[in-house]
Design an enzyme around this catalytic site. Sequence first.
Site, PDB file in Angstrom:
ATOM      1  N   HIS C 192       0.861  -1.191   0.000  1.00 24.88           N
ATOM      2  CA  HIS C 192       0.000   0.000   0.000  1.00 24.88           C
ATOM      3  C   HIS C 192       0.891   1.232   0.000  1.00 24.88           C
ATOM      4  O   HIS C 192       1.872   1.296   0.734  1.00 24.88           O
ATOM      5  CB  HIS C 192      -0.922   0.003   1.216  1.00 24.88           C
ATOM      6  CG  HIS C 192      -1.878   1.157   1.191  1.00 24.88           C
ATOM      7  ND1 HIS C 192      -2.958   1.207   0.335  1.00 24.88           N
ATOM      8  CD2 HIS C 192      -1.908   2.320   1.895  1.00 24.88           C
ATOM      9  CE1 HIS C 192      -3.611   2.350   0.517  1.00 24.88           C
ATOM     10  NE2 HIS C 192      -2.990   3.040   1.461  1.00 24.88           N
ATOM     11  N   GLY C 201      -6.921   3.284   1.821  1.00 28.08           N
ATOM     12  CA  GLY C 201      -7.812   3.396   0.670  1.00 28.08           C
ATOM     13  C   GLY C 201      -7.211   4.099  -0.522  1.00 28.08           C
ATOM     14  O   GLY C 201      -5.988   4.074  -0.711  1.00 28.08           O
ATOM     15  N   LEU C 227      -9.990  -3.561   4.583  1.00 26.88           N
ATOM     16  CA  LEU C 227      -9.079  -2.925   3.634  1.00 26.88           C
ATOM     17  C   LEU C 227      -7.875  -2.271   4.328  1.00 26.88           C
ATOM     18  O   LEU C 227      -8.043  -1.462   5.243  1.00 26.88           O
ATOM     19  CB  LEU C 227      -9.844  -1.861   2.826  1.00 26.88           C
ATOM     20  CG  LEU C 227      -9.028  -1.149   1.738  1.00 26.88           C
ATOM     21  CD1 LEU C 227      -8.620  -2.113   0.642  1.00 26.88           C
ATOM     22  CD2 LEU C 227      -9.824   0.021   1.168  1.00 26.88           C
ATOM     23  N   ASP C 228      -6.670  -2.624   3.876  1.00 23.21           N
ATOM     24  CA  ASP C 228      -5.427  -2.001   4.357  1.00 23.21           C
ATOM     25  C   ASP C 228      -5.253  -2.116   5.865  1.00 23.21           C
ATOM     26  O   ASP C 228      -4.569  -1.282   6.477  1.00 23.21           O
ATOM     27  CB  ASP C 228      -5.364  -0.520   3.934  1.00 23.21           C
ATOM     28  CG  ASP C 228      -5.363  -0.364   2.428  1.00 23.21           C
ATOM     29  OD1 ASP C 228      -4.883  -1.289   1.739  1.00 23.21           O
ATOM     30  OD2 ASP C 228      -5.832   0.666   1.928  1.00 23.21           O
ATOM     31  N   ALA C 229      -5.839  -3.133   6.452  1.00 19.97           N
ATOM     32  CA  ALA C 229      -5.781  -3.267   7.908  1.00 19.97           C
ATOM     33  C   ALA C 229      -5.081  -4.543   8.358  1.00 19.97           C
ATOM     34  O   ALA C 229      -5.048  -4.848   9.544  1.00 19.97           O
ATOM     35  CB  ALA C 229      -7.192  -3.218   8.492  1.00 19.97           C
TER      36      ALA C 229
END
Lengths: 284, 284, 284, 284
Positions: C192, C201, C227-229
């Site tokens: 990311h 995001g 998401l992205d966690a």
Amino acid sequence: MIHPTATLLISCPDQRGLVAKIANFIYANGGNIIHADQHTDFAAGLFLTRIEWQLEGFNLPRDIIGAAFNAIAQPLGAKWELHFSDTIPRLAIWVSRQDHCLYDLIWRQRAKEMAAEIPLIISNHPHLKVVADQFGIDFHHIPINKDNKAEQEAKHLELLQQYQIDLVVLAKYMQIVSSDFISKFPQIINIHHSFLPAFVGANPYHRAFERGVKVIGATAHYATPELDAGPIIEQDVFRVSHRDEVEDLIRKGKDLERVVLARAVRLHLQNRVLVYGNRTVVFE
Amino acid sequence: MIHPTATLLISCPDQRGLVAKIANFIYANGGNIIHADQHTDFAAGLFLTRIEWQLEGFNLPRDIIGAAFNAIAQPLGAKWELHFSDTIPRLAIWVSRQDHCLYDLIWRQRAKEMAAEIPLIISNHPHLKVVADQFGIDFHHIPINKDNKAEQEAKHLELLQQYQIDLVVLAKYMQIVSSDFISKFPQIINIHHSFLPAFVGANPYHRAFERGVKVIGATAHYATPELDAGPIIEQDVFRVSHRDEVEDLIRKGKDLERVVLARAVRLHLQNRVLVYGNRTVVFE
Amino acid sequence: MIHPTATLLISCPDQRGLVAKIANFIYANGGNIIHADQHTDFAAGLFLTRIEWQLEGFNLPRDIIGAAFNAIAQPLGAKWELHFSDTIPRLAIWVSRQDHCLYDLIWRQRAKEMAAEIPLIISNHPHLKVVADQFGIDFHHIPINKDNKAEQEAKHLELLQQYQIDLVVLAKYMQIVSSDFISKFPQIINIHHSFLPAFVGANPYHRAFERGVKVIGATAHYATPELDAGPIIEQDVFRVSHRDEVEDLIRKGKDLERVVLARAVRLHLQNRVLVYGNRTVVFE
Amino acid sequence: MIHPTATLLISCPDQRGLVAKIANFIYANGGNIIHADQHTDFAAGLFLTRIEWQLEGFNLPRDIIGAAFNAIAQPLGAKWELHFSDTIPRLAIWVSRQDHCLYDLIWRQRAKEMAAEIPLIISNHPHLKVVADQFGIDFHHIPINKDNKAEQEAKHLELLQQYQIDLVVLAKYMQIVSSDFISKFPQIINIHHSFLPAFVGANPYHRAFERGVKVIGATAHYATPELDAGPIIEQDVFRVSHRDEVEDLIRKGKDLERVVLARAVRLHLQNRVLVYGNRTVVFE
């Protein structure tokens, strides 16, 4: 951004009114400055500046700008270079057996991170011809040994002229370029795999390992007759530990070498580097 | 965390079963390992480890642990040190005129970042007595010149004995400590204001400026008879540019010196540093 | 180095004697430990370790090691994985239109920086087929839109099975992978382009520019339904300034993305990453 | 360096001739520019510049410079500030219980790293009076709770007026300053212990630990009514690992907080920071 610009790189004995005189020259001729930066080295009594302006709407034709500016520069005792952003420089990349900097530079040029053409790769080994072929770049294998050096360097020079090369990038070219060659073609950027002035010369990673350093580095500099002693353009470092064997230093170092060399070449190509004495001003 | 622990630092010719033998010694005596780390230097054929375990519930009394472990260590050809976390080491800080590392070390000790006592400050200048007074630490002014060095170093040694000092920290002590002194008191950490091995010796910032480097550094190392050549414990660096005059390098360097020295002293005090040859293993 | 090794990754409720029991298992069977590291999360009451030993001279045949170790692990309540260094994992690289991470991963695999095979590239765009062809890797173009997602993910899964893929690397794959897919194939590393948890995001560089940050970053993490966690494996950052436009952030960010993703993939492939809760232990 | 200088910070709608007009103003009045830097935000159509020149030999008296420059600035639609290097700003440092930033700022001011006076320390706790006393600085203990906030902020304002304070530095002042207060006294720099915009608000280190980040940071910014959302002046980061407990993050973070806050305050005091929108231009 897409409109062409002109850039002046100026070094000049420090005196009152320099900024005004240079800015007036551009304004009086209808130019719009989009980037201006300056530096004064008080110890050296030297004023150094980089000015970039849009050519659109500028009243002087390109082939007159130099002469017109010279009329201002000469009384000031200034040295200057003039560059146009749509004149695309031509690079020769010199390599030995390692391909990481070569791939990286080619990738960046294709990705338009650097405005340059790369028509020529020269190597003292045949191994990387495959990379040249992959990207359709001419490759010349010129082996070097102590007996043929002068004669092979003559071939180098000939190739640089033939391909109209503006800048040589020593992208892990593991040979010493002679003083004689450098005096004939001084536009050379080298990547050295240590944070100079530590570990000048051969095998810096082995020596870094033996010294037990906790940080390794890489240095991009202009080549000068004295080995690894030219003006430094860019340096960076990476932490290491006792867990790193020599081969780990070499591997981690490659990542440093790639980015440090690429940044230096890009800065040079954007006419952001001004050399004076053995130092650089980098107008970022 | 608050319960006392024992720590073994071991170096040993590499051989099968080392981890098992050491772990069994602790387990068999009821110890609970809270930190274990190891490193093998394959080239040197050397196994190095640090093991820390809780003393609570450990069946061997403290004064027996060493002898008991020696029975295991000797057949393996191991060298070892044993430390207890509630034995608080005593530091002497040596300074000249600059106060930044001194203030920093005192602040960290007061803030409990380092488990140590600081009963003694020695200086070749009188200037920093005021700092010592501010924090209630004994200060001894011992001027050094080329004629009185041997005799003054005798005074140094006497003070270290008198104050029962375990570690000397040269916190910008701008004098060379003699080989003779080091052989008598080898537990000395020095901070050098460059990324060694670049700029060994005097005036590293001036020389960094002249060389036009883009990165400056600081190095904490154990003192050895050869100047600035001892085993490196910690290094760090900071970016600089053409805008930085020598005084800017000095100012920015002070921030590096403070943290690099403090990290090295803290690692040493936690018995995380193992020296072999001219290298360190740092068990972080 | 060239001799094959076995590696155990173990997580276990903390208790006395763990190091001894595990080390004894290897020693009793004639194994030579070449790397051992451990970590205790005191708050979680969890002991985590990685042990690597040479298979040469180890008395247990490979297909027995797991069962034999399980006899020790089960009473301890330990979870464990066993890996052999000569089992080369198979990677699928998923991309969209950006090629920098793709080129970088392929280059590193060819340069033997990572022990892996890369038989498969999947993309929602056709653009990077040319790169796949250049290196002789199969390329599958699987366009995604909101209507066909479930059905296209079924094709993804089928390809992963067909190519016997062990790890999916989302190398700037600008699509959200569904929870359902992740539950069926959980071995996924994503890059990311921000220092998470900042700028989760879309469009992190645009948002970083608007926020006026002085540092940008990149994060490699395991994909999870949120998401992205997912658990972070590696992060790094780069300084920026007011001079950097959004396109400069994107360009500088690419250098970060390449190295951060490559480091994470390499650490995973060397079985150095242990996930517990939403955290990773990285045994470097 | 010792001779006084004047500095203009200017922001202005972008248009041709700005550099020339400003440089001419200084040159025509006999000034010698020693530092000039500019930035154009093309998206915003804004030109921003900082110009510093020597007052010695400058023909305009100090009290006329502003009015004279305004005659140039007004037709351009420019906003500007004029500062003199020998006007020493007066700082109030606000703290709660942590002393590391307070000690650091005082040390830097004494070491002449920052040209400022520090006549006043305000705290919502009594603990750090001892530090104030150590350095002879007035200390005011003003406890805050939800019921007395408005009235205590009135006392704050009164003290700032009484001590003729130019800049408030929130040096780990763990209270939210009200919008109303900020509107009355907007010159406030805060240090937040995370790399914003990650971990806005309370307990950033605990949340960083829970998220399992591999990098922690600190951010110095101007206070605005929205919490932790003001223009960022400086940020920096430090690597952490699974070995770092929350208390290690806090300890390592302190080193970051000290240098990030100190750099931001120094840049502000040297009039190198220009705010526009929610962004800063930092003329380094």
